[in-house]
Design a protein around this motif. Structure first.
Motif, PDB file in Angstrom:
ATOM      1  N   MET A  52       0.831  -1.211   0.000  1.00 55.49           N
ATOM      2  CA  MET A  52       0.000   0.000   0.000  1.00 55.49           C
ATOM      3  C   MET A  52       0.860   1.252   0.000  1.00 55.49           C
ATOM      4  O   MET A  52       0.545   2.231  -0.664  1.00 55.49           O
ATOM      5  N   LEU A  53       1.967   1.232   0.755  1.00 61.94           N
ATOM      6  CA  LEU A  53       2.850   2.396   0.773  1.00 61.94           C
ATOM      7  C   LEU A  53       3.464   2.640  -0.601  1.00 61.94           C
ATOM      8  O   LEU A  53       3.457   3.764  -1.100  1.00 61.94           O
ATOM      9  N   GLU A  54       4.002   1.587  -1.200  1.00 69.09           N
ATOM     10  CA  GLU A  54       4.704   1.725  -2.478  1.00 69.09           C
ATOM     11  C   GLU A  54       3.764   1.980  -3.645  1.00 69.09           C
ATOM     12  O   GLU A  54       4.001   2.853  -4.477  1.00 69.09           O
ATOM     13  N   SER A  55       2.695   1.197  -3.724  1.00 70.36           N
ATOM     14  CA  SER A  55       1.832   1.215  -4.899  1.00 70.36           C
ATOM     15  C   SER A  55       0.769   2.299  -4.888  1.00 70.36           C
ATOM     16  O   SER A  55       0.274   2.672  -5.944  1.00 70.36           O
ATOM     17  N   TYR A  56       0.386   2.759  -3.723  1.00 70.62           N
ATOM     18  CA  TYR A  56      -0.684   3.747  -3.673  1.00 70.62           C
ATOM     19  C   TYR A  56      -0.213   5.090  -3.110  1.00 70.62           C
ATOM     20  O   TYR A  56      -0.303   6.113  -3.785  1.00 70.62           O
ATOM     21  N   TYR A  57       0.270   5.092  -1.879  1.00 73.99           N
ATOM     22  CA  TYR A  57       0.562   6.359  -1.203  1.00 73.99           C
ATOM     23  C   TYR A  57       1.803   7.060  -1.742  1.00 73.99           C
ATOM     24  O   TYR A  57       1.784   8.269  -1.963  1.00 73.99           O
ATOM     25  N   LEU A  58       2.892   6.348  -1.964  1.00 69.67           N
ATOM     26  CA  LEU A  58       4.096   6.990  -2.487  1.00 69.67           C
ATOM     27  C   LEU A  58       3.857   7.505  -3.898  1.00 69.67           C
ATOM     28  O   LEU A  58       4.147   8.660  -4.199  1.00 69.67           O
ATOM     29  N   THR A  59       3.284   6.669  -4.743  1.00 61.83           N
ATOM     30  CA  THR A  59       3.021   7.093  -6.124  1.00 61.83           C
ATOM     31  C   THR A  59       1.907   8.134  -6.198  1.00 61.83           C
ATOM     32  O   THR A  59       1.842   8.901  -7.156  1.00 61.83           O
TER      33      THR A  59
END
Length: 164
Positions: A56-63
């Protein structure tokens, strides 16, 4: 006999000393707390959710351009040594730091990771604060882990809740 007029002087201190952040109308901030990361072994409460959190951090929030605040108890220092936690979750620490490019990354202290106050070799040391003060328009929001508001911790463990 407990005096009710001595209401949490540390909360006033947290507000006055909080790191200020001004938010714009288009600001996006993710606040996570209580991950309780351990050494990756069977007693590590974070292990079963690690892939979900990382994804979730990499695929949604960071991007998605979110800034990140880790609001205490990210590490479980009551059960595990910091060096073992950092070794197990090294790539996750790197991911946390990548959020700086989206605006900011901060981490507050919790009661389970308060020992990090004096830890100079900690990978996130430059992002550590006791509290944050968000300004949005005419509003102000104080963000802190929460143990500072506990009368039990406040009166029993003055080191955690000192006004110094």
């Amino acid at each position: 006999m407990r005096q009710r007029n001595k209401k949490h002087p540390y909360l006033e201190h947290l507000l006055k000393s909080a790191h200020p952040i001004t938010l714009a109308a288009n600001s996006k901030v993710l606040i996570l707390s209580d991950l309780h990361m351990g050494n990756g072994g069977r007693r590590d409460e974070f292990k079963r959710n690690a892939d979900l959190v990382r994804t979730m951090l990499e695929s949604y929030y960071l991007t998605g351009g979110y800034s990140l605040v880790l609001n205490g108890d990210v590490e479980e220092l009551f059960k595990f040594k910091l060096q073992h936690i950092m070794q197990e979750w090294d790539s996750l620490y790197d991911l946390f730091l990548r959020f700086q490019r989206n605006g900011f990354f901060w981490k507050t202290y919790g009661n389970h990771d308060a020992a990090l106050v004096d830890e100079k070799e900690y990978k996130l040391a430059s992002a550590m604060v006791h509290s944050l003060k968000f300004y949005y328009g005419n509003e102000t929001m104080l963000l802190f882990h929460g143990h500072q508001a506990s009368e039990l911790l406040w009166e029993t463990y003055p080191l955690i809740s000192s006004t110094a």
